[in-house]
Design an enzyme around this catalytic site. Structure first.
Site, PDB file in Angstrom:
ATOM      1  N   HIS A  64     -11.362  11.117 -10.421  1.00 53.08           N
ATOM      2  CA  HIS A  64     -11.241  10.469  -9.079  1.00 53.08           C
ATOM      3  C   HIS A  64     -11.148  11.328  -7.920  1.00 53.08           C
ATOM      4  O   HIS A  64      -9.944  11.721  -7.550  1.00 53.08           O
ATOM      5  CB  HIS A  64     -10.128   9.308  -9.175  1.00 53.08           C
ATOM      6  CG  HIS A  64     -10.027   8.280  -8.072  1.00 53.08           C
ATOM      7  ND1 HIS A  64      -9.637   6.955  -8.267  1.00 53.08           N
ATOM      8  CD2 HIS A  64     -10.527   8.349  -6.876  1.00 53.08           C
ATOM      9  CE1 HIS A  64      -9.629   6.437  -7.061  1.00 53.08           C
ATOM     10  NE2 HIS A  64     -10.385   7.142  -6.192  1.00 53.08           N
ATOM     11  N   HIS A  66     -12.888  12.407  -4.091  1.00 56.82           N
ATOM     12  CA  HIS A  66     -13.856  12.045  -2.998  1.00 56.82           C
ATOM     13  C   HIS A  66     -14.278  13.400  -2.298  1.00 56.82           C
ATOM     14  O   HIS A  66     -15.304  13.464  -1.809  1.00 56.82           O
ATOM     15  CB  HIS A  66     -13.092  11.152  -1.932  1.00 56.82           C
ATOM     16  CG  HIS A  66     -12.639   9.853  -2.288  1.00 56.82           C
ATOM     17  ND1 HIS A  66     -13.530   8.848  -2.563  1.00 56.82           N
ATOM     18  CD2 HIS A  66     -11.705   9.365  -2.829  1.00 56.82           C
ATOM     19  CE1 HIS A  66     -13.070   7.887  -3.138  1.00 56.82           C
ATOM     20  NE2 HIS A  66     -11.790   8.044  -3.131  1.00 56.82           N
ATOM     21  N   GLU A 143     -16.446   3.839  -6.214  1.00 55.59           N
ATOM     22  CA  GLU A 143     -15.320   3.119  -5.780  1.00 55.59           C
ATOM     23  C   GLU A 143     -15.680   2.265  -4.886  1.00 55.59           C
ATOM     24  O   GLU A 143     -15.754   2.542  -3.608  1.00 55.59           O
ATOM     25  CB  GLU A 143     -13.842   4.089  -5.536  1.00 55.59           C
ATOM     26  CG  GLU A 143     -12.867   3.263  -5.434  1.00 55.59           C
ATOM     27  CD  GLU A 143     -11.370   4.117  -4.939  1.00 55.59           C
ATOM     28  OE1 GLU A 143     -11.718   5.168  -4.374  1.00 55.59           O
ATOM     29  OE2 GLU A 143     -10.443   3.864  -5.339  1.00 55.59           O
ATOM     30  N   ASN A 233      -0.718   1.920  -6.200  1.00 53.34           N
ATOM     31  CA  ASN A 233      -1.390   2.205  -4.787  1.00 53.34           C
ATOM     32  C   ASN A 233      -2.384   0.880  -4.527  1.00 53.34           C
ATOM     33  O   ASN A 233      -3.311   0.803  -5.591  1.00 53.34           O
ATOM     34  CB  ASN A 233      -1.886   3.575  -4.395  1.00 53.34           C
ATOM     35  CG  ASN A 233      -0.509   4.523  -4.616  1.00 53.34           C
ATOM     36  OD1 ASN A 233      -0.697   5.559  -5.413  1.00 53.34           O
ATOM     37  ND2 ASN A 233       0.292   4.370  -3.837  1.00 53.34           N
ATOM     38  N   ARG A 241       8.605 -12.862 -10.836  1.00 52.68           N
ATOM     39  CA  ARG A 241       8.033 -14.304 -11.027  1.00 52.68           C
ATOM     40  C   ARG A 241       6.375 -14.273 -10.787  1.00 52.68           C
ATOM     41  O   ARG A 241       5.833 -15.165 -10.776  1.00 52.68           O
ATOM     42  CB  ARG A 241       8.539 -15.274 -10.285  1.00 52.68           C
ATOM     43  CG  ARG A 241       9.999 -15.726 -10.737  1.00 52.68           C
ATOM     44  CD  ARG A 241      10.664 -16.835 -10.098  1.00 52.68           C
ATOM     45  NE  ARG A 241      11.929 -16.971 -10.273  1.00 52.68           N
ATOM     46  CZ  ARG A 241      12.623 -16.567  -9.538  1.00 52.68           C
ATOM     47  NH1 ARG A 241      12.634 -15.912  -8.417  1.00 52.68           N
ATOM     48  NH2 ARG A 241      13.974 -16.742  -9.835  1.00 52.68           N
ATOM     49  N   ASP A 262       1.676  13.085  -6.611  1.00 52.69           N
ATOM     50  CA  ASP A 262       2.040  13.911  -5.721  1.00 52.69           C
ATOM     51  C   ASP A 262       3.510  13.824  -4.944  1.00 52.69           C
ATOM     52  O   ASP A 262       3.715  14.360  -4.052  1.00 52.69           O
ATOM     53  CB  ASP A 262       0.951  14.034  -4.444  1.00 52.69           C
ATOM     54  CG  ASP A 262       0.977  12.537  -3.760  1.00 52.69           C
ATOM     55  OD1 ASP A 262       1.680  11.708  -4.184  1.00 52.69           O
ATOM     56  OD2 ASP A 262       0.118  12.629  -2.794  1.00 52.69           O
ATOM     57  N   HIS A 265       2.629   9.231  -2.853  1.00 54.85           N
ATOM     58  CA  HIS A 265       1.789   7.724  -3.225  1.00 54.85           C
ATOM     59  C   HIS A 265       2.921   6.983  -4.175  1.00 54.85           C
ATOM     60  O   HIS A 265       2.797   5.896  -4.022  1.00 54.85           O
ATOM     61  CB  HIS A 265       0.506   8.024  -3.965  1.00 54.85           C
ATOM     62  CG  HIS A 265      -0.444   8.620  -3.174  1.00 54.85           C
ATOM     63  ND1 HIS A 265      -0.830   9.922  -2.508  1.00 54.85           N
ATOM     64  CD2 HIS A 265      -1.688   7.698  -2.585  1.00 54.85           C
ATOM     65  CE1 HIS A 265      -1.710   9.752  -1.804  1.00 54.85           C
ATOM     66  NE2 HIS A 265      -2.187   8.518  -1.706  1.00 54.85           N
ATOM     67  N   ASP A 288      -7.532  11.829  -6.385  1.00 58.94           N
ATOM     68  CA  ASP A 288      -8.086  11.041  -5.228  1.00 58.94           C
ATOM     69  C   ASP A 288      -7.995  11.873  -4.006  1.00 58.94           C
ATOM     70  O   ASP A 288      -7.924  11.364  -2.917  1.00 58.94           O
ATOM     71  CB  ASP A 288      -6.966   9.978  -5.046  1.00 58.94           C
ATOM     72  CG  ASP A 288      -7.636   8.716  -4.225  1.00 58.94           C
ATOM     73  OD1 ASP A 288      -8.865   8.757  -3.917  1.00 58.94           O
ATOM     74  OD2 ASP A 288      -6.928   7.750  -3.896  1.00 58.94           O
ATOM     75  N   LEU A 321      -2.065   5.108   3.565  1.00 56.32           N
ATOM     76  CA  LEU A 321      -2.346   6.362   3.037  1.00 56.32           C
ATOM     77  C   LEU A 321      -3.783   6.191   2.668  1.00 56.32           C
ATOM     78  O   LEU A 321      -4.344   5.062   2.268  1.00 56.32           O
ATOM     79  CB  LEU A 321      -1.484   6.138   1.933  1.00 56.32           C
ATOM     80  CG  LEU A 321       0.042   6.807   1.917  1.00 56.32           C
ATOM     81  CD1 LEU A 321       0.506   6.563   0.526  1.00 56.32           C
ATOM     82  CD2 LEU A 321      -0.127   8.205   1.974  1.00 56.32           C
TER      83      LEU A 321
HETATM   84 ZN   LIG Z   1      -8.886   4.064  -3.896  1.00 49.90          ZN
END
Ligand SMILES: [Zn+2]
Length: 395
Positions: A64, A66, A143, A233, A241, A262, A265, A288, A321
């Site tokens: 994951h 980017h 994603e 996240n 509950r 890290d 997060h 990420d 974030l």
């Molecule tokens: Zn994401």
């Protein structure tokens, strides 16, 4: 016969076994032999690389990511792939899934097509793989765009779409077989049909950016979801509950958990809870990371919009974030520090576990005969000093 190379190592973590005073014999792109020094015969003429004061581990796999080093992977160019790959290799990562962010359909299809071409070319036996610098893109992780707008994180609300098998088909066709992971919010109307189609086309299904209840998450897991993306996240919060998607992830052994380790997060106590519930065998470290990783503070692109990076923390203009700037070498050290587990115990979370989830653990994520010679060489503080991608030193 191709040139043989022997790496003499102080310690090898395969990662499931430890070999002290070991040797890895590399023939071209593959591992030909691995074992203790006194059991491996090094043929005459072999180039011997002495790492007898260091630790050798499988190269890390990032499912994951980017972007990094000023480039967003949705650019879909060799320039972007080479810049990201070079940066990742400096941090021990040898393979990754190029991850898209929610964008217009045109832009997503363009990224899928161009990344798909690069990935397919790199997988032919013609040696094209050696044209890519550093870490290799192993596939595409889509994603979005079928996320829950309530838990969109940095994904732009205006581009989030209703689940559609037609759109999914276009995305998979654009990638031409290079798509490996599809992430969606399973509770949105129509999502389960998309999930089932993606699964039938051989993809692994991530659930995330989701407001799913416990029951909705369980339904997705029963339908074949294999991992939850960046756990905690952009998810419905856990309440006693209303345990939600996090409750399902914590107690259901059928699903693995991605973690951004890290320390920003997710805090250490929540990481310890996740490890207690999932065990290290169902935990997968991901970066990420965004184009701002490995760059000075400032403004960077994520897909179609701007993210501000300050002190290594990425936020959208609204303050959400937005991905990270971490690399997996640091994530592994953090995981060991946060949990008290040894580095070796944590190591599968960035090597064997993602390879196994992707169905490539004969080839990647392990130091074993016949596997690709993807290796990270570490000093005794677990900092990367050299990386090999398919037998080639890249630092
Ligand atoms: Zn994401």
């Amino acid at each position: 016969m191709k040139a043989l190379k022997a790496i003499v190592a102080g310690t090898i973590y395969t990662p499931t076994e430890t070999i002290q005073n070991g040797v890895i014999l590399i023939d071209g792109a593959r591992i030909a032999k691995v074992g203790p020094k006194d059991e491996i015969k090094i043929p005459p003429g072999t180039k011997v690389v002495d790492n007898s004061d260091r630790i050798v581990v499988p190269g890390f796999i990032d499912m994951h990511i980017h972007g990094a080093a000023g480039h967003d992977l949705m650019e879909g160019t060799m320039e972007a792939v080479n810049a990201v790959g070079t940066y990742l290799a400096r941090h021990g990562t040898t393979g990754y899934l190029a991850t898209t962010v929610t964008a217009s359909l045109d832009r997503t299809l363009h990224a899928g097509k161009t990344l798909g071409e690069i990935i397919r070319a790199s997988q032919t036996s013609s040696g094209a793989t050696d044209k890519i610098a550093g870490a290799q893109p192993l596939g595409i992780h889509y994603e979005g765009p079928f996320l829950n707008v309530k838990k969109r994180g940095a994904h732009p609300a205006s581009q989030i779409q209703k689940p559609s098998t037609e759109t999914l088909t276009k995305m998979l066709d654009a990638a031409g077989g290079a798509a490996r992971v599809f992430t969606l919010a399973p509770e949105v109307e129509g999502a389960l049909a998309v999930l089932e189609l993606a699964r039938s086309r051989g993809l692994k299904i991530g659930i995330g950016h989701s407001n799913a209840t416990f029951e909705e998450a369980e339904r997705a897991i029963a339908a074949g979801a294999t991992q939850a993306v960046h756990v905690y996240n952009a998810m419905r919060p856990f309440q006693h509950r209303d345990s939600g998607i996090i409750g399902a992830v914590l107690i259901d052994d059928r699903i693995s958990a991605e973690l951004i380790c890290d320390g920003v997060h997710v805090e250490a106590s929540a990481i310890r809870l996740l490890v207690k519930a999932k065990g290290v065998e169902r935990l997968i470290l991901v970066s990420d990371s965004l184009s701002g990783a490995g760059m000075p503070d400032g403004n960077y692109r994520l897909g179609n919009f701007t993210v501000h990076v300050a002190g290594g923390v990425c936020r959208t203009v609204e303050g959400n974030l937005a991905g990270s700037t971490i690399t997996l070498d640091a994530a592994l050290r953090n995981l060991s520090n946060f949990t008290g587990l040894t580095y070796q115990q944590c190591l599968p979370c960035a090597t064997l576990n993602p390879a196994r989830l992707l169905g490539m653990d004969k080839q990647k994520g392990v130091i074993a005969v016949g596997a690709d010679a993807d290796l990270a060489i570490l000093d005794r503080e677990y900092h990367v000093t050299q990386t090999y991608v398919r037998g080639r030193p890249v630092l």
